[in-house]
Design an enzyme around this catalytic site. Structure first.
Site, PDB file in Angstrom:
ATOM      1  N   THR A  72      69.925 -20.508  38.160  1.00  0.00           N
ATOM      2  CA  THR A  72      69.323 -19.715  39.244  1.00  0.00           C
ATOM      3  C   THR A  72      69.224 -20.602  40.482  1.00  0.00           C
ATOM      4  O   THR A  72      69.617 -20.213  41.595  1.00  0.00           O
ATOM      5  CB  THR A  72      67.928 -19.188  38.831  1.00  0.00           C
ATOM      6  OG1 THR A  72      68.081 -18.414  37.642  1.00  0.00           O
ATOM      7  CG2 THR A  72      67.313 -18.328  39.911  1.00  0.00           C
ATOM      8  N   ASN A 151      77.185 -11.507  31.865  1.00  0.00           N
ATOM      9  CA  ASN A 151      76.194 -11.797  30.820  1.00  0.00           C
ATOM     10  C   ASN A 151      75.770 -10.563  30.027  1.00  0.00           C
ATOM     11  O   ASN A 151      75.235 -10.679  28.937  1.00  0.00           O
ATOM     12  CB  ASN A 151      74.952 -12.475  31.417  1.00  0.00           C
ATOM     13  CG  ASN A 151      74.358 -11.693  32.561  1.00  0.00           C
ATOM     14  OD1 ASN A 151      75.010 -11.467  33.575  1.00  0.00           O
ATOM     15  ND2 ASN A 151      73.131 -11.251  32.400  1.00  0.00           N
ATOM     16  N   GLN A 179      77.958 -18.134  31.514  1.00  0.00           N
ATOM     17  CA  GLN A 179      78.308 -17.650  30.178  1.00  0.00           C
ATOM     18  C   GLN A 179      79.656 -18.194  29.704  1.00  0.00           C
ATOM     19  O   GLN A 179      80.106 -17.825  28.615  1.00  0.00           O
ATOM     20  CB  GLN A 179      78.321 -16.109  30.156  1.00  0.00           C
ATOM     21  CG  GLN A 179      76.990 -15.464  30.510  1.00  0.00           C
ATOM     22  CD  GLN A 179      75.915 -15.640  29.426  1.00  0.00           C
ATOM     23  OE1 GLN A 179      76.215 -15.968  28.280  1.00  0.00           O
ATOM     24  NE2 GLN A 179      74.655 -15.442  29.795  1.00  0.00           N
ATOM     25  N   HIS A 201      70.961 -24.344  28.704  1.00  0.00           N
ATOM     26  CA  HIS A 201      70.347 -23.604  27.588  1.00  0.00           C
ATOM     27  C   HIS A 201      71.229 -22.481  27.061  1.00  0.00           C
ATOM     28  O   HIS A 201      70.910 -21.859  26.044  1.00  0.00           O
ATOM     29  CB  HIS A 201      68.944 -23.104  27.954  1.00  0.00           C
ATOM     30  CG  HIS A 201      68.864 -21.958  28.920  1.00  0.00           C
ATOM     31  ND1 HIS A 201      68.662 -20.666  28.507  1.00  0.00           N
ATOM     32  CD2 HIS A 201      68.930 -21.909  30.266  1.00  0.00           C
ATOM     33  CE1 HIS A 201      68.582 -19.868  29.574  1.00  0.00           C
ATOM     34  NE2 HIS A 201      68.758 -20.602  30.657  1.00  0.00           N
ATOM     35  N   THR A 237      62.660 -37.110  41.208  1.00  0.00           N
ATOM     36  CA  THR A 237      63.078 -37.933  40.067  1.00  0.00           C
ATOM     37  C   THR A 237      63.818 -37.086  39.033  1.00  0.00           C
ATOM     38  O   THR A 237      63.362 -36.015  38.652  1.00  0.00           O
ATOM     39  CB  THR A 237      61.837 -38.602  39.424  1.00  0.00           C
ATOM     40  OG1 THR A 237      61.167 -39.319  40.459  1.00  0.00           O
ATOM     41  CG2 THR A 237      62.227 -39.549  38.302  1.00  0.00           C
ATOM     42  N   CYS A 325      65.753 -10.370  31.360  1.00  0.00           N
ATOM     43  CA  CYS A 325      64.648 -10.049  32.248  1.00  0.00           C
ATOM     44  C   CYS A 325      64.408  -8.546  32.315  1.00  0.00           C
ATOM     45  O   CYS A 325      63.362  -8.104  32.745  1.00  0.00           O
ATOM     46  CB  CYS A 325      64.905 -10.622  33.634  1.00  0.00           C
ATOM     47  SG  CYS A 325      66.556 -10.325  34.190  1.00  0.00           S
TER      48      CYS A 325
HETATM   49  C1  LIG Z   1      75.157 -15.117  34.333  1.00  0.00           C
HETATM   50  C2  LIG Z   1      73.855 -15.818  34.513  1.00  0.00           C
HETATM   51  N1  LIG Z   1      73.578 -16.427  35.678  1.00  0.00           N
HETATM   52  C3  LIG Z   1      72.432 -17.085  35.868  1.00  0.00           C
HETATM   53  C4  LIG Z   1      71.479 -17.172  34.897  1.00  0.00           C
HETATM   54  C5  LIG Z   1      70.205 -17.932  35.154  1.00  0.00           C
HETATM   55  O1  LIG Z   1      70.262 -19.214  34.590  1.00  0.00           O
HETATM   56  P1  LIG Z   1      68.958 -20.123  34.439  1.00  0.00           P
HETATM   57  O2  LIG Z   1      68.182 -19.544  33.308  1.00  0.00           O
HETATM   58  O3  LIG Z   1      69.455 -21.493  34.145  1.00  0.00           O
HETATM   59  O4  LIG Z   1      68.230 -20.098  35.726  1.00  0.00           O
HETATM   60  C6  LIG Z   1      71.709 -16.545  33.667  1.00  0.00           C
HETATM   61  C7  LIG Z   1      70.687 -16.567  32.604  1.00  0.00           C
HETATM   62  O5  LIG Z   1      70.232 -15.542  32.134  1.00  0.00           O
HETATM   63  C8  LIG Z   1      72.935 -15.852  33.460  1.00  0.00           C
HETATM   64  O6  LIG Z   1      73.216 -15.248  32.303  1.00  0.00           O
END
Ligand SMILES: Cc1ncc(COP(=O)(O)O)c(C=O)c1O
Length: 373
Positions: A72, A151, A179, A201, A237, A325
């Site tokens: 993000t 995603n 992804q 993650h 840092t 979300c």
């Molecule tokens: C396609 C995509 N972009 C961005 C993100 C956001 O990533 P992060 O959780 O590292 O902020 C996600 C996570 O759900 C995602 O699937």
């Protein structure tokens, strides 16, 4: 049976070897990489080694990797900085991007009065390349932002082709590769992508760490000021343990890629067949999709839709109704809204996303529980 995790597009369990690498880094390497003494130098060496490792899997230079807190942040920074430092007047994107891109673009549109154009999306979830070319024929300083793998549906964008079109039209190209990193070999020497965002993650690494790729020579504005870390672009840092964990997760993803891809692809095929056999009228959403994401519309009455995730959860099964979300929301997915007709949009759709930890027995259990809803 309980605790069946089939929501790996939302996040993935950390591999034990990654936890070991993180623990060791926290215990043995607690120095501040900006300190000049041996503790600092040791942390700095871990930091730069990890950067080299991450870069090596994308075949780019380590100077092109900037660590961030996740995707993000990376997407927000890349888009904003491109608008500010490359004097972008137009962003071309699609309505099926993750909100980390969509909302960032909307904010930039308001703040900088730039033009935003949305490329058409076909019912199979693919971007319409003819429309993209049509838009780009109208020349102006442009940044194209299109995600590599969606995603929610798993639909794969042909990034090589889009990158080539962008170059031919002198447009910059940004891709959210969240992804796909760790799941595909991406060669940034071969594919002329200018900016890319990823996060650990999603490939069995820790949360709160990701990276931006910025092609050499492209000037960027600082995201956060107050220190010289990350070439002064992101002060603060560095989270060495997380960075070491991300590099380890990437190493293991690519070391096991062929074997794990084969296992997961087999699971997805099995799951698809089971759905089609057991739910007459079930429809797979998207074509040319990644091996680990299955999005399916179920022939179940719309009134029952809110019950599905609840019932699955009660039985210990985690799947998703789109992006994580939105899972608790009753609004239809913004991605499926661009692809499905209004009848299918009323019906419940679920996203099942697999990892190498999943088994066919877990899929059997999912089908059994769904049939009872
Ligand atoms: C396609 C995509 N972009 C961005 C993100 C956001 O990533 P992060 O959780 O590292 O902020 C996600 C996570 O759900 C995602 O699937």
């Amino acid at each position: 049976m309980k605790n069946v995790y089939l929501d790996n597009a939302a996040t993935t369990p950390i591999r034990p070897e990654v936890i070991d690498a993180i623990t060791e880094s926290m215990q043995a390497n607690f120095g501040n990489p900006s300190s000049s003494h041996s503790f600092g130098r040791s942390a700095k060496s871990s930091l730069e080694l990890s950067r080299k490792q991450v870069a090596s899997y994308l075949n780019c230079s380590s100077a092109e990797i900037i660590f961030t807190s996740g995707a993000t942040e990376a997407n927000n920074w890349l888009l904003r900085s491109a608008v500010q430092s490359l004097k972008i007047l137009r962003i071309v994107t699609s309505k099926i991007e993750h909100h980390a891109v969509l909302h960032a673009v909307e904010a930039l549109q308001k703040e900088f009065s730039i033009m935003v154009e949305y490329v058409n999306v076909k019912p199979n979830g693919q971007i319409c390349n003819t429309h993209l070319v049509q838009i780009l024929n109208d020349k102006m300083p442009t940044l194209v932002s299109l995600m590599h793998v969606n995603n929610e549906t798993g639909v794969i964008l042909d990034v090589s082709y889009v990158a080539k079109i962008c170059k031919e039209h002198q447009a910059f190209f940004h891709t959210d590769a969240v992804q796909s990193v760790g799941k595909f070999h991406l060669d940034l020497q071969q594919i002329p992508i200018d900016f890319l965002a990823a996060t650990a993650h999603k490939f069995h690494g820790p949360k709160g760490i990701g990276f931006s790729f910025v092609r050499k020579g492209l000037l960027m504005n600082a995201m956060i000021v107050g220190g010289e870390q990350e070439k002064g672009l992101r002060a603060g840092t560095e989270a060495i343990h997380n960075i070491v964990g991300m590099a380890k997760a990437m190493e293991l993803s690519y070391a096991n890629l062929e074997m794990e891809t084969a296992h997961i692809a087999d699971l997805k095929k099995y799951c698809t067949e089971k759905f089609l056999q057991n739910f007459e009228g079930a429809k797979i959403n998207g074509s040319e999709t990644i091996f680990c994401i299955l999005n399916i519309t179920l022939p179940i009455l719309p009134e029952k839709a809110p019950l599905i995730l609840f019932n699955l959860d009660m039985k210990g099964i985690a799947v998703s109704r789109g992006s994580a979300c939105q899972s608790g929301s009753s609004k239809p997915s913004h991605v499926l809204a661009e692809m499905l007709d209004s009848d299918d949009l009323q019906k419940p759709s679920i996203r099942i996303s697999f990892s190498h930890y999943n088994t066919k027995a877990e899929i059997d259990f999912l089908i059994e529980v769904l049939k009872s809803v």
